[in-house]
Design a protein around this motif. Structure first.
Motif, PDB file in Angstrom:
ATOM      1  N   ILE A 179       0.812  -1.212   0.000  1.00  0.00           N
ATOM      2  CA  ILE A 179       0.000   0.000   0.000  1.00  0.00           C
ATOM      3  C   ILE A 179       0.848   1.266   0.000  1.00  0.00           C
ATOM      4  O   ILE A 179       0.409   2.322  -0.452  1.00  0.00           O
ATOM      5  CB  ILE A 179      -0.971  -0.014   1.215  1.00  0.00           C
ATOM      6  N   TRP A 180       2.114   1.144   0.484  1.00  0.00           N
ATOM      7  CA  TRP A 180       2.983   2.315   0.559  1.00  0.00           C
ATOM      8  C   TRP A 180       3.699   2.605  -0.752  1.00  0.00           C
ATOM      9  O   TRP A 180       4.372   3.644  -0.865  1.00  0.00           O
ATOM     10  CB  TRP A 180       4.010   2.122   1.675  1.00  0.00           C
ATOM     11  N   GLN A 181       3.583   1.732  -1.739  1.00  0.00           N
ATOM     12  CA  GLN A 181       4.349   1.895  -2.969  1.00  0.00           C
ATOM     13  C   GLN A 181       4.060   3.234  -3.648  1.00  0.00           C
ATOM     14  O   GLN A 181       4.956   3.894  -4.160  1.00  0.00           O
ATOM     15  CB  GLN A 181       4.029   0.746  -3.928  1.00  0.00           C
ATOM     16  N   LYS A 182       2.807   3.663  -3.605  1.00  0.00           N
ATOM     17  CA  LYS A 182       2.432   4.897  -4.295  1.00  0.00           C
ATOM     18  C   LYS A 182       2.874   6.153  -3.550  1.00  0.00           C
ATOM     19  O   LYS A 182       2.730   7.265  -4.066  1.00  0.00           O
ATOM     20  CB  LYS A 182       0.924   4.931  -4.518  1.00  0.00           C
ATOM     21  N   PHE A 183       3.415   5.975  -2.340  1.00  0.00           N
ATOM     22  CA  PHE A 183       3.878   7.133  -1.569  1.00  0.00           C
ATOM     23  C   PHE A 183       5.394   7.293  -1.639  1.00  0.00           C
ATOM     24  O   PHE A 183       5.976   8.047  -0.883  1.00  0.00           O
ATOM     25  CB  PHE A 183       3.438   6.992  -0.105  1.00  0.00           C
ATOM     26  N   LEU A 184       6.009   6.587  -2.593  1.00  0.00           N
ATOM     27  CA  LEU A 184       7.451   6.683  -2.829  1.00  0.00           C
ATOM     28  C   LEU A 184       7.736   7.715  -3.906  1.00  0.00           C
ATOM     29  O   LEU A 184       7.168   7.654  -4.999  1.00  0.00           O
ATOM     30  CB  LEU A 184       7.991   5.326  -3.280  1.00  0.00           C
ATOM     31  N   LEU A 185       8.646   8.652  -3.612  1.00  0.00           N
ATOM     32  CA  LEU A 185       8.997   9.687  -4.574  1.00  0.00           C
ATOM     33  C   LEU A 185      10.508   9.721  -4.774  1.00  0.00           C
ATOM     34  O   LEU A 185      11.263   9.713  -3.796  1.00  0.00           O
ATOM     35  CB  LEU A 185       8.537  11.063  -4.082  1.00  0.00           C
ATOM     36  N   PRO A 186      10.979   9.753  -6.032  1.00  0.00           N
ATOM     37  CA  PRO A 186      12.426   9.870  -6.272  1.00  0.00           C
ATOM     38  C   PRO A 186      12.923  11.264  -5.916  1.00  0.00           C
ATOM     39  O   PRO A 186      12.197  12.255  -6.034  1.00  0.00           O
ATOM     40  CB  PRO A 186      12.551   9.597  -7.769  1.00  0.00           C
ATOM     41  N   ASP A 187      14.178  11.339  -5.470  1.00  0.00           N
ATOM     42  CA  ASP A 187      14.728  12.618  -5.002  1.00  0.00           C
ATOM     43  C   ASP A 187      16.217  12.643  -5.340  1.00  0.00           C
ATOM     44  O   ASP A 187      16.957  11.721  -5.005  1.00  0.00           O
ATOM     45  CB  ASP A 187      14.530  12.727  -3.488  1.00  0.00           C
ATOM     46  N   THR A 188      16.653  13.702  -5.998  1.00  0.00           N
ATOM     47  CA  THR A 188      18.057  13.805  -6.419  1.00  0.00           C
ATOM     48  C   THR A 188      18.987  14.199  -5.278  1.00  0.00           C
ATOM     49  O   THR A 188      20.201  14.110  -5.399  1.00  0.00           O
ATOM     50  CB  THR A 188      18.198  14.850  -7.541  1.00  0.00           C
ATOM     51  N   THR A 189      18.442  14.627  -4.141  1.00  0.00           N
ATOM     52  CA  THR A 189      19.276  15.133  -3.041  1.00  0.00           C
ATOM     53  C   THR A 189      19.591  14.074  -1.990  1.00  0.00           C
ATOM     54  O   THR A 189      20.320  14.358  -1.039  1.00  0.00           O
ATOM     55  CB  THR A 189      18.578  16.320  -2.350  1.00  0.00           C
ATOM     56  N   LEU A 190      19.048  12.866  -2.139  1.00  0.00           N
ATOM     57  CA  LEU A 190      19.191  11.849  -1.099  1.00  0.00           C
ATOM     58  C   LEU A 190      20.084  10.697  -1.539  1.00  0.00           C
ATOM     59  O   LEU A 190      20.238  10.427  -2.728  1.00  0.00           O
ATOM     60  CB  LEU A 190      17.818  11.273  -0.735  1.00  0.00           C
ATOM     61  N   THR A 191      20.656  10.019  -0.543  1.00  0.00           N
ATOM     62  CA  THR A 191      21.396   8.784  -0.804  1.00  0.00           C
ATOM     63  C   THR A 191      20.661   7.570  -0.239  1.00  0.00           C
ATOM     64  O   THR A 191      21.012   6.441  -0.521  1.00  0.00           O
ATOM     65  CB  THR A 191      22.798   8.838  -0.181  1.00  0.00           C
ATOM     66  N   GLY A 192      19.639   7.785   0.575  1.00  0.00           N
ATOM     67  CA  GLY A 192      18.878   6.690   1.157  1.00  0.00           C
ATOM     68  C   GLY A 192      17.389   6.927   1.012  1.00  0.00           C
ATOM     69  O   GLY A 192      16.917   7.402  -0.019  1.00  0.00           O
ATOM     70  N   ILE A 193      16.639   6.603   2.076  1.00  0.00           N
ATOM     71  CA  ILE A 193      15.194   6.797   2.089  1.00  0.00           C
ATOM     72  C   ILE A 193      14.844   7.700   3.266  1.00  0.00           C
ATOM     73  O   ILE A 193      15.268   7.457   4.385  1.00  0.00           O
ATOM     74  CB  ILE A 193      14.453   5.449   2.227  1.00  0.00           C
ATOM     75  N   GLN A 194      14.084   8.726   3.001  1.00  0.00           N
ATOM     76  CA  GLN A 194      13.750   9.713   4.031  1.00  0.00           C
ATOM     77  C   GLN A 194      12.260  10.021   3.986  1.00  0.00           C
ATOM     78  O   GLN A 194      11.733  10.440   2.952  1.00  0.00           O
ATOM     79  CB  GLN A 194      14.545  11.005   3.811  1.00  0.00           C
ATOM     80  N   ARG A 195      11.594   9.821   5.110  1.00  0.00           N
ATOM     81  CA  ARG A 195      10.180  10.174   5.212  1.00  0.00           C
ATOM     82  C   ARG A 195      10.047  11.644   5.560  1.00  0.00           C
ATOM     83  O   ARG A 195      10.846  12.191   6.316  1.00  0.00           O
ATOM     84  CB  ARG A 195       9.500   9.343   6.312  1.00  0.00           C
TER      85      ARG A 195
END
Length: 424
Positions: A179-195
């Protein structure tokens, strides 16, 4: 008479030798020279201290706090975890949480609560009004909200209150539950995953991800989200209702208690420790409130400990917690008296073998069974030490306010305790 005198003399010299060794090694240690150190060591089932160094002073215990939560759980819970309370009301089923963290938890056994809810034909309503706590404990670091070790507290956790992200190939990330898949956004400023701090929006790097990446990120909990996740997983609608359930309720039991205790102690799982104190509250007829649970457990089961407890949360994340080494040793005796030895040593991390001690105290067989407790500038170790002569010692070795790398302090603690194992 001479034989008795000789035996007494040997015992006294043995006690002095451990005390002398401990004090000499601490005072001569370059590693421990600029920090606060406290140590307490006793023989199992004996009232007098075998050796001590500032064991009457208070230290920040970090995850040694889980020893207190463990004892509270052992004192209040049976062989199985009470997973859910419910009331059958005509064609309605009213449910409320007990604080049990096992429902759909990715690292715990399958919960019987899931089967119970799946099989019911009634319309299900969830009431959260027995929860009187905050998502974060007192003294927790707000900036750690994204870290896997600080999930939020809630009355009926689902999926461990975390999203588990797994790196597949290249830029592909898989979220569980889906269910969380659609709440994932790519970001050029990150190296990991940040909520995002206040929302369940998860940003991830555009760069290629490690093939075997596994990262757990806590989600922001709410009652509405709980029933949404449950409804989605069970494939049936659960509704929210805010009413107190003041009459006697029935209970569904979820998983064996030891499966919770073992994971909590082995990997130092903060979420399980926090929820354990809510389980303690529920079992004792209290609102789901950590402060009230701690006060109740302290008065009922731990009022005989040497020093007053400054106990603020279940996990040790709070820097407000303060205990003395001699108090922790007294608690270790109470835990030992409560649990059969083999079972207790299975729950605790084993030196050189399991949990947080698997890479330390290596030998032919484990001789340390203990709980670590660490965060920045603090490293503590408390538990049970088996000497080469077969004696069982209770110990608490606490180190606060150091500026060296934690690895250096950890190795020094290992060296000193191994010396006691070899000499005594």
């Amino acid at each position: 008479m001479r034989t008795l005198f000789f035996i007494v003399s040997v015992l006294l010299l043995s006690g002095c030798s451990v005390s002398h060794y401990l004090n000499r090694e601490i005072k001569n240690s370059a590693v421990l020279s600029q920090q606060h150190t406290g140590v307490s060591i006793k023989n199992l089932n004996e009232p007098k201290s075998l050796a001590s160094y500032q064991d009457h002073k208070y230290f920040n215990p970090a995850s040694n706090t889980k020893l207190f939560s463990l004892y509270a759980g052992l004192s209040a819970l049976g062989d199985s975890i009470p997973g859910l309370q419910y009331l059958e009301w005509g064609e309605l089923l009213l449910i409320r949480g007990t604080g049990d963290p096992s429902l759909l938890h990715p690292d715990l056994p399958h919960s019987k609560v899931f089967d119970f809810l799946k099989s019911r034909k009634e319309q299900i309503f969830f009431t959260p009004v027995n929860f009187e706590d905050k998502a974060f404990g007192p003294g927790w670091a707000w900036s750690d909200y994204n870290d896997e070790y600080q999930p939020e507290r809630s009355p009926l956790p689902v999926y461990g209150n975390i999203v588990r992200f797994t790196g597949k190939s290249g830029h592909t990330l898989e979220a569980k539950p889906r269910i969380w898949q659609k709440f994932l956004l790519p970001d050029t400023t990150l190296t990991g995953i940040q909520r995002e701090q206040g929302e369940n929006i998860f940003h991830h790097s555009r760069h290629p991800l490690p093939e075997n990446l596994i990262q757990d990120v806590p989600f922001r909990t709410s009652d509405a989200l709980t029933i949404h996740l449950l409804s989605d997983t069970l494939k049936k609608e659960i509704k929210l209702i805010s009413i107190p359930l003041t009459i006697e309720l029935q209970t569904v039991y979820s998983i064996p208690s030891d499966s919770l205790y073992t994971r909590m102690m082995q990997v130092s799982d903060n979420m399980l420790a926090e929820q354990l104190m809510l389980l303690y509250a529920s079992t004792n007829g209290l609102p789901l409130n950590s402060e009230k649970a701690i006060a109740h457990a302290t008065e009922k089961y731990m009022s005989d400990l040497p020093d007053p407890l400054i106990w603020k949360d279940g996990s040790g994340l709070s820097r407000y917690n303060l205990f003395t080494p001699r108090t922790i040793v007294a608690l270790l005796q109470k835990i030992y008296d409560k649990v059969p030895r083999e079972r207790l040593f299975h729950i605790m991390p084993n030196g050189g073998s399991t949990g947080t001690l698997r890479n330390t105290f290596k030998g032919e067989k484990p001789f340390i069974f203990a709980k670590t407790g660490s965060f920045s500038n603090n490293y503590n170790l408390s538990g049970y030490l088996i000497t080469k002569k077969g004696k069982t010692l209770l110990f608490s070795f606490m180190n606060n306010n150091f500026t060296r790398p934690s690895s250096e302090v950890r190795k020094e603690v290992e060296r000193i305790l191994t010396g006691i194992h070899n000499k005594y």
